[in-house]
Motif scaffolding. Structure first.
Motif, PDB file in Angstrom:
ATOM      1  N   THR A 103       7.017  10.803 -40.555  1.00  0.00           N
ATOM      2  CA  THR A 103       6.404  10.699 -41.396  1.00  0.00           C
ATOM      3  C   THR A 103       6.148  12.610 -42.205  1.00  0.00           C
ATOM      4  O   THR A 103       7.252  12.679 -41.984  1.00  0.00           O
ATOM      5  N   ALA A 104       5.901  13.104 -43.371  1.00  0.00           N
ATOM      6  CA  ALA A 104       5.731  13.319 -44.109  1.00  0.00           C
ATOM      7  C   ALA A 104       5.726  14.638 -43.468  1.00  0.00           C
ATOM      8  O   ALA A 104       6.496  16.057 -43.755  1.00  0.00           O
ATOM      9  N   ALA A 105       5.021  15.217 -42.070  1.00  0.00           N
ATOM     10  CA  ALA A 105       4.551  16.773 -41.706  1.00  0.00           C
ATOM     11  C   ALA A 105       5.898  16.426 -40.794  1.00  0.00           C
ATOM     12  O   ALA A 105       6.255  18.551 -41.329  1.00  0.00           O
ATOM     13  N   LYS A 106       6.621  16.097 -40.386  1.00  0.00           N
ATOM     14  CA  LYS A 106       8.049  16.530 -39.888  1.00  0.00           C
ATOM     15  C   LYS A 106       9.425  16.217 -40.717  1.00  0.00           C
ATOM     16  O   LYS A 106       9.777  16.643 -39.677  1.00  0.00           O
ATOM     17  N   SER A 107       9.265  15.604 -41.435  1.00  0.00           N
ATOM     18  CA  SER A 107      10.209  15.480 -42.313  1.00  0.00           C
ATOM     19  C   SER A 107      10.449  15.800 -43.560  1.00  0.00           C
ATOM     20  O   SER A 107       9.836  14.412 -44.900  1.00  0.00           O
ATOM     21  N   PRO A 108       9.995  16.855 -43.878  1.00  0.00           N
ATOM     22  CA  PRO A 108       9.035  17.472 -45.606  1.00  0.00           C
ATOM     23  C   PRO A 108      10.464  16.648 -46.437  1.00  0.00           C
ATOM     24  O   PRO A 108      10.193  16.261 -47.827  1.00  0.00           O
ATOM     25  N   VAL A 121       8.390   6.492 -60.937  1.00  0.00           N
ATOM     26  CA  VAL A 121       7.720   5.386 -61.247  1.00  0.00           C
ATOM     27  C   VAL A 121       6.539   4.492 -60.951  1.00  0.00           C
ATOM     28  O   VAL A 121       6.070   3.501 -61.245  1.00  0.00           O
ATOM     29  N   GLY A 122       4.808   6.064 -60.728  1.00  0.00           N
ATOM     30  CA  GLY A 122       4.215   5.722 -61.090  1.00  0.00           C
ATOM     31  C   GLY A 122       3.783   5.090 -59.701  1.00  0.00           C
ATOM     32  O   GLY A 122       2.373   4.302 -59.746  1.00  0.00           O
ATOM     33  N   ALA A 123       4.123   5.144 -58.103  1.00  0.00           N
ATOM     34  CA  ALA A 123       3.877   4.702 -56.996  1.00  0.00           C
ATOM     35  C   ALA A 123       3.404   6.073 -56.051  1.00  0.00           C
ATOM     36  O   ALA A 123       3.769   6.627 -56.424  1.00  0.00           O
ATOM     37  N   THR A 124       3.005   4.864 -54.814  1.00  0.00           N
ATOM     38  CA  THR A 124       2.834   6.408 -54.009  1.00  0.00           C
ATOM     39  C   THR A 124       3.062   5.261 -52.940  1.00  0.00           C
ATOM     40  O   THR A 124       3.508   4.667 -52.643  1.00  0.00           O
ATOM     41  N   VAL A 125       3.826   6.395 -52.174  1.00  0.00           N
ATOM     42  CA  VAL A 125       4.470   6.299 -50.803  1.00  0.00           C
ATOM     43  C   VAL A 125       2.917   6.226 -49.474  1.00  0.00           C
ATOM     44  O   VAL A 125       2.677   6.580 -49.068  1.00  0.00           O
ATOM     45  N   LEU A 126       3.579   4.396 -48.996  1.00  0.00           N
ATOM     46  CA  LEU A 126       2.643   4.273 -47.751  1.00  0.00           C
ATOM     47  C   LEU A 126       3.246   4.569 -46.129  1.00  0.00           C
ATOM     48  O   LEU A 126       2.436   4.772 -45.649  1.00  0.00           O
ATOM     49  N   GLY A 127       4.783   4.872 -46.572  1.00  0.00           N
ATOM     50  CA  GLY A 127       5.070   4.538 -45.571  1.00  0.00           C
ATOM     51  C   GLY A 127       6.656   4.619 -45.441  1.00  0.00           C
ATOM     52  O   GLY A 127       7.050   4.181 -45.913  1.00  0.00           O
ATOM     53  N   ALA A 128       6.991   5.112 -44.118  1.00  0.00           N
ATOM     54  CA  ALA A 128       9.260   5.198 -44.479  1.00  0.00           C
ATOM     55  C   ALA A 128       9.206   5.017 -42.656  1.00  0.00           C
ATOM     56  O   ALA A 128       8.767   5.567 -41.600  1.00  0.00           O
ATOM     57  N   LEU A 129      10.946   4.423 -42.713  1.00  0.00           N
ATOM     58  CA  LEU A 129      11.637   4.800 -41.846  1.00  0.00           C
ATOM     59  C   LEU A 129      12.463   5.238 -41.799  1.00  0.00           C
ATOM     60  O   LEU A 129      13.511   5.244 -42.631  1.00  0.00           O
ATOM     61  N   ASN A 130      13.316   5.103 -40.988  1.00  0.00           N
ATOM     62  CA  ASN A 130      14.877   6.208 -40.296  1.00  0.00           C
ATOM     63  C   ASN A 130      15.429   4.332 -39.709  1.00  0.00           C
ATOM     64  O   ASN A 130      14.854   4.042 -38.847  1.00  0.00           O
ATOM     65  N   ILE A 131      16.329   4.392 -40.414  1.00  0.00           N
ATOM     66  CA  ILE A 131      16.785   3.209 -40.119  1.00  0.00           C
ATOM     67  C   ILE A 131      18.295   2.730 -40.140  1.00  0.00           C
ATOM     68  O   ILE A 131      19.668   3.601 -41.396  1.00  0.00           O
ATOM     69  N   ASP A 132      19.187   2.675 -39.505  1.00  0.00           N
ATOM     70  CA  ASP A 132      20.659   2.771 -38.724  1.00  0.00           C
ATOM     71  C   ASP A 132      21.032   1.729 -38.012  1.00  0.00           C
ATOM     72  O   ASP A 132      20.383   1.424 -37.681  1.00  0.00           O
ATOM     73  N   PHE A 133      22.026   0.767 -39.239  1.00  0.00           N
ATOM     74  CA  PHE A 133      22.617  -0.205 -39.306  1.00  0.00           C
ATOM     75  C   PHE A 133      23.716  -0.224 -38.606  1.00  0.00           C
ATOM     76  O   PHE A 133      24.734   0.734 -39.392  1.00  0.00           O
ATOM     77  N   GLY A 134      24.480  -0.579 -37.027  1.00  0.00           N
ATOM     78  CA  GLY A 134      25.507  -0.445 -36.392  1.00  0.00           C
ATOM     79  C   GLY A 134      25.462  -1.471 -35.580  1.00  0.00           C
ATOM     80  O   GLY A 134      25.451  -2.700 -36.129  1.00  0.00           O
ATOM     81  N   LYS A 135      27.046  -0.953 -34.928  1.00  0.00           N
ATOM     82  CA  LYS A 135      26.801  -2.140 -33.647  1.00  0.00           C
ATOM     83  C   LYS A 135      27.426  -1.644 -32.541  1.00  0.00           C
ATOM     84  O   LYS A 135      27.496  -0.532 -32.439  1.00  0.00           O
ATOM     85  N   MET A 136      26.721  -2.383 -31.410  1.00  0.00           N
ATOM     86  CA  MET A 136      27.235  -2.653 -30.030  1.00  0.00           C
ATOM     87  C   MET A 136      28.554  -3.030 -29.761  1.00  0.00           C
ATOM     88  O   MET A 136      29.050  -4.026 -29.764  1.00  0.00           O
ATOM     89  N   THR A 137      28.945  -2.229 -29.017  1.00  0.00           N
ATOM     90  CA  THR A 137      30.685  -2.359 -28.464  1.00  0.00           C
ATOM     91  C   THR A 137      30.602  -1.600 -27.096  1.00  0.00           C
ATOM     92  O   THR A 137      30.224  -0.554 -26.797  1.00  0.00           O
ATOM     93  N   ALA A 138      30.253  -2.876 -26.270  1.00  0.00           N
ATOM     94  CA  ALA A 138      30.820  -2.177 -24.561  1.00  0.00           C
ATOM     95  C   ALA A 138      29.911  -0.845 -24.142  1.00  0.00           C
ATOM     96  O   ALA A 138      30.279   0.239 -23.675  1.00  0.00           O
ATOM     97  N   GLY A 139      28.943  -1.687 -24.897  1.00  0.00           N
ATOM     98  CA  GLY A 139      27.635  -0.247 -24.675  1.00  0.00           C
ATOM     99  C   GLY A 139      27.518   1.014 -25.944  1.00  0.00           C
ATOM    100  O   GLY A 139      26.374   1.706 -25.342  1.00  0.00           O
ATOM    101  N   LYS A 140      28.511   1.008 -26.309  1.00  0.00           N
ATOM    102  CA  LYS A 140      28.818   1.609 -27.113  1.00  0.00           C
ATOM    103  C   LYS A 140      28.329   1.600 -28.627  1.00  0.00           C
ATOM    104  O   LYS A 140      28.240   0.741 -29.028  1.00  0.00           O
TER     105      LYS A 140
END
Length: 204
Positions: A103-108, A121-140
């Protein structure tokens, strides 16, 4: 592993890693990460469900997207086995996606980048995510390289027929606008890349 234990393990892994994230321009801060993980239930799936469309993914993950969010789920659009083959993963490795609403309040800082790019580009922000793309190996968990890329769809509530796109902000502040590659007016499809980035859905 039963579902309750699996969710508990996911929550522990996610919280520990989020708390270790550095505070850098263009990335969500530690307080936001910790709050997101603690305040909302962490789920092992977040299918896109909006406007009569339901899209699921078989890629494992940990997701925290509150019902109050303007976004309605996240679905990786390649099969886990395909991603493994394309990236040459070992047999004991599997792709893993972590996504949580910000959110904007906590991630200015990151929202300043989102809003600047959207305004250009004349647009407005609707919502946002942090996405971390990785892999899991033996629980890590570990990040995949930045060159790894996979198409991903996010559901959007109240798009109201507007054109959708995504602003991507990397740790350090590099910013780009990604065009929607699908034709559904209630979803936006774009590539996520290896490692952590913040993604905001914008509407024209």
């Amino acid at each position: 592993m039963n579902n309750k234990l699996f969710k508990k393990v996911l929550a522990t892994v996610l919280a520990a890693t989020l708390l270790a994230m550095p505070i850098v321009a263009g990335a969500t801060d530690q307080q936001e990460a910790a709050t997101s993980a603690a305040a909302e239930e962490i789920k092992d799936a977040a299918p896109v469900s909006v406007g009569g469309t339901v899209i699921t993914s078989d890629v494992a993950g940990a997701f925290s997207i509150p019902a109050s969010s303007a976004l309605a789920g996240v679905a990786v659009r390649q099969a886990s086995a395909t991603i493994k083959a394309n990236l040459g993963m070992a047999g004991n490795e599997k792709p893993f996606v972590r996504a949580y609403a910000i959110t904007a309040a906590k991630s200015p800082a990151v929202f300043a980048s989102f809003n600047g790019a959207a305004a250009s580009v004349g647009a407005t922000v609707l919502g946002a995510l942090n996405i971390d793309f990785g892999k899991m190996t033996a629980g890590k968990f570990s990040d995949l390289p930045a060159g790894a890329s996979v198409p991903t769809t996010v559901g959007v509530k109240n798009a109201n027929g507007r054109t959708l796109a995504v602003v991507k902000v990397l740790p350090g502040g590099a910013t780009e606008i990604l065009q929607d590659t699908d034709t559904n007016p209630n979803t936006v499809t774009f590539p996520i890349t290896g490692g952590l980035a913040a993604y905001a859905v914008i509407a024209y």
